[in-house]
Design an enzyme around this catalytic site. Structure first.
Site, short mmCIF file in Angstrom:
data_model
loop_
_atom_site.label_atom_id
_atom_site.label_comp_id
_atom_site.label_asym_id
_atom_site.label_seq_id
_atom_site.Cartn_x
_atom_site.Cartn_y
_atom_site.Cartn_z
N SER A 101 0.81 -1.22 0.00
CA SER A 101 0.00 0.00 0.00
C SER A 101 0.85 1.27 0.00
CB SER A 101 -0.95 0.01 1.19
OG SER A 101 -1.98 -0.94 1.02
N THR A 124 -5.89 -2.83 8.38
CA THR A 124 -5.85 -4.18 7.86
C THR A 124 -5.85 -5.20 9.01
OG1 THR A 124 -4.81 -5.63 6.23
CG2 THR A 124 -3.33 -4.33 7.61
N LYS A 128 -9.71 -4.65 11.72
CA LYS A 128 -10.81 -4.02 10.98
C LYS A 128 -12.12 -3.92 11.76
CE LYS A 128 -9.14 -5.01 6.33
NZ LYS A 128 -9.47 -5.46 4.98
N ASP A 160 -13.54 -1.95 1.10
CA ASP A 160 -13.18 -3.31 0.68
C ASP A 160 -14.23 -3.94 -0.23
OD1 ASP A 160 -10.66 -3.67 1.80
OD2 ASP A 160 -11.45 -4.40 3.71
N GLY A 175 -13.62 -12.90 8.61
CA GLY A 175 -12.98 -11.73 9.21
C GLY A 175 -13.41 -10.44 8.53
N GLY A 176 -12.63 -9.38 8.74
CA GLY A 176 -12.99 -8.06 8.24
C GLY A 176 -13.18 -7.99 6.74
N ARG A 213 -13.45 -21.88 8.92
CA ARG A 213 -12.92 -22.99 9.73
C ARG A 213 -13.77 -23.19 10.99
NH1 ARG A 213 -8.19 -21.62 9.29
NH2 ARG A 213 -7.35 -23.24 7.95
N THR A 214 -14.16 -22.07 11.62
CA THR A 214 -15.05 -22.14 12.78
C THR A 214 -16.49 -21.92 12.29
OG1 THR A 214 -13.30 -21.15 14.13
CG2 THR A 214 -15.52 -21.19 15.08
N GLU A 219 -19.32 -21.71 13.74
CA GLU A 219 -20.13 -20.74 14.48
C GLU A 219 -19.93 -19.31 13.98
OE1 GLU A 219 -23.17 -19.81 16.71
OE2 GLU A 219 -22.46 -21.87 16.50
N LEU A 230 -8.09 -12.81 -2.53
CA LEU A 230 -7.85 -11.42 -2.13
C LEU A 230 -6.41 -11.18 -1.74
CD1 LEU A 230 -11.10 -10.53 -0.12
CD2 LEU A 230 -10.70 -10.63 -2.60
#
Length: 277
Positions: free
Chosen positions: A20, A65, A69, A105, A131-132, A152-153, A155, A219
């Site tokens: 960046s 990042t 986030k 994003d 995630g974010g 992976r999780t 929940e 990504l």
């Protein structure tokens, strides 16, 4: 740089892999703007000091990042409508001592995807991660596609899927990493799997689960060809690396800070020059 140079930057942990600074500083130079972009490695336990520190230094803003986030939100003064919807922030602008969180994003990912394959609508899309980055991309693409969150999780996948359903009033699926890809049009990796320095990491999906008529997007942009994209190429699938999203989300952030439209090709060339060396 001089005493009038305006400071923007990136916070994350780690950040040494980030391109960046290269991209934004090239864009600032191209537009003859007296700005400089720096990367700051901020450990999670120090995040609470960042916003006040940025205000104290007179920063114009910063990007956010992994892994900050979502957590950064509690330290901001205001959120844009998009950031409120997504529940994650990747861009902060500081104006009149007020820190405002944005999320570029999702639109960055859509622009990168549509640049390669045209308008994305009414597709079945599996997004790996919760995630974010995954949140932003899922919220954006779920507006007009059927999205499945695979994590992976389980929940965490379920929680994100239900949140998107409630906010957008759209059906969203969820699964663990063994998600069924049989009738999926687009696969997106929104996890750090395969990111530098773990370039030989086992891909999140093996070629046995991919098809020639799929689009596979990662990504991750460092390296440009991740282990996932290598697997996708083995079956002849259309592959999209993370460079486009990096550029387009960065271009949106650039506009938020400066009010100026950056030169996309200057941003792209600055990164490719580094990656080729």
């Amino acid at each position: 740089m001089d005493a009038k140079t305006k400071l923007v930057g990136l916070i994350g942990h780690p950040v040494e892999h980030s391109l960046s600074p290269v991209m934004h500083n090239a864009a600032f130079k191209d537009k003859n703007l007296n700005y400089v972009y720096l990367a700051f490695d901020v450990k999670p336990e120090r995040l609470r000091f960042v916003v006040d520190g940025a205000k104290a230094l007179g920063m114009v803003g910063f990007n956010v990042t992994i892994p900050h986030k979502v957590e950064i939100i509690k330290y901001l003064d205001q959120l844009s409508e998009e950031a409120k919807l997504i529940g994650a922030v990747n861009t902060v602008k500081i104006e009149d001592d007020i820190a405002i969180g944005y999320n570029t994003d999702g639109i960055g990912a859509r622009r990168a995807l549509e640049e390669e394959i045209g308008k994305v609508k009414d597709k079945k899309i599996v997004i790996f991660g919760a995630g974010g980055a995954a949140r932003a991309v899922a919220f954006e693409l779920a507006k007009d596609n059927f999205v499945v969150i695979a994590n992976r999780t389980l929940e965490k996948a379920k929680k994100l899927a239900k949140e998107i359903e409630e906010k957008l009033n759209r059906e969203v699926g969820y699964s663990d990493l063994n998600v069924d890809l049989e009738d999926v049009d687009i696969v997106i990796n929104a996890t750090p799997v395969g990111m530098y320095p773990n370039v030989n990491e086992k891909p999140i999906v093996s070629k046995e689960r991919l098809r020639k008529d799929m689009v596979v997007m990662d990504l991750v942009y460092n390296p440009l060809e991740t282990t996932l994209l290598k697997e996708a190429k083995k079956v002849g699938a259309k592959t999209i690396d993370g460079l486009g999203m990096l550029i387009y989300q960065g271009a949106e952030a650039f506009k938020i800070w400066t009010g100026v439209e950056p030169n996309i090709e200057v941003m792209r060339e600055s990164i490719l020059k580094v990656l080729k060396n």
